[in-house]
Design an enzyme around this catalytic site. Structure first.
Site, short mmCIF file in Angstrom:
data_model
loop_
_atom_site.label_atom_id
_atom_site.label_comp_id
_atom_site.label_asym_id
_atom_site.label_seq_id
_atom_site.Cartn_x
_atom_site.Cartn_y
_atom_site.Cartn_z
N ASP A 65 2.88 -7.46 0.51
CA ASP A 65 1.89 -8.51 0.24
C ASP A 65 1.44 -8.43 -1.21
OD1 ASP A 65 1.67 -9.62 2.71
OD2 ASP A 65 -0.36 -8.92 3.11
N TYR A 67 -1.62 -8.01 -3.83
CA TYR A 67 -2.93 -7.38 -3.72
C TYR A 67 -3.95 -8.44 -3.29
CZ TYR A 67 -0.93 -3.56 -6.54
OH TYR A 67 -0.17 -2.52 -7.02
N PHE A 78 3.40 -5.01 -7.07
CA PHE A 78 2.80 -3.74 -7.53
C PHE A 78 2.10 -3.84 -8.88
CE2 PHE A 78 6.29 -2.36 -4.67
CZ PHE A 78 5.52 -1.71 -3.72
N HIS A 187 6.90 4.42 1.07
CA HIS A 187 6.05 3.53 0.28
C HIS A 187 5.20 4.37 -0.68
CE1 HIS A 187 3.03 0.44 -0.63
NE2 HIS A 187 3.96 -0.43 -0.25
#
Length: 221
Positions: A65, A67, A78, A187
């Site tokens: 997703d 942020y 990211f 992750h």
């Protein structure tokens, strides 16, 4: 939601824009942005594809997703804009980068310099409601980003795909591993990293070795 993409992506994905699922997705996203605060800003929803044309893509880093905090998302997985505090996952990415290739931890959390070098920073879902992680999942973004991955896998060769976490690894089913390098790790979120599933993966150095073998210029991470 107007879709005006960089030309090479427009050509690759033209059929998706006419598909019933995409028309439903467009309606959903438009309503969400009208009724709620959503991220990234509407103008940045397709920022990953704008910043990294199909023709120049050499590496794909797949997120989940955007942020969902104010001011964080700008359409690159990211990454955060200059001046924004680094979220925990990004902190761990930048720490691993230092561990792997010795690059000093940077002040800015923007990864736009990577995108401009052919690193496609793609989220599986390209929008989210403020404060509600996963709120735009299963609304149509996933088949669209699957199409992005398939297009790269089928029509190019020698791409590095970095799949971090189980969600990203599932998207890897669309990649031809005989034509491309697939690097997998846990992750970079603290939960995963603290269980020993992130640090030490050396993906950045591995990617550059492979790119050189393919005759490409390595990424200046």
């Amino acid at each position: 939601m107007q879709v005006k993409l960089e030309k090479s992506w427009q050509n690759q994905l033209a059929s998706q824009f006419e598909a019933p699922y995409f028309k439903e997705l467009t309606h959903f996203v438009r309503q969400e942005y009208e009724q709620f605060t959503c991220f990234p800003p509407a103008k940045d929803i397709f920022n990953a594809l704008e910043a990294t044309p199909f023709d120049s893509t050499r590496v794909v880093i797949l997120g989940q997703d955007p942020y969902h905090g104010d001011g964080q998302a700008h359409g690159l997985s990211f990454s955060v804009p200059d001046g924004v505090s680094h979220p925990p996952s990004l902190i761990n990415i930048l720490k691993e980068l230092k561990n792997d290739i010795g690059k000093p931890y940077p002040e800015s959390g923007s990864l736009i310099s990577w995108a401009k070098q052919g690193v496609l920073l793609l989220n599986a879902t390209l929008s989210v409601r403020s404060g509600q992680a996963g709120s735009h999942q299963k609304k149509g973004w996933e088949p669209f980003t699957d199409a992005v991955i398939r297009s790269l896998s089928e029509n190019k060769k020698g791409i590095v795909f970095m799949l971090w976490g189980n969600y990203a690894k599932k998207k890897g089913k669309h990649i031809d591993r005989l034509k491309h390098l697939v690097l997998e790790a846990g992750h970079p979120s603290p939960l995963s990293a603290n269980r020993g599933l992130w640090f030490g993966n050396a993906h950045f150095s591995q990617a550059n070795v492979y790119l050189i073998q393919q005759g490409y210029t390595p990424v200046n991470w």
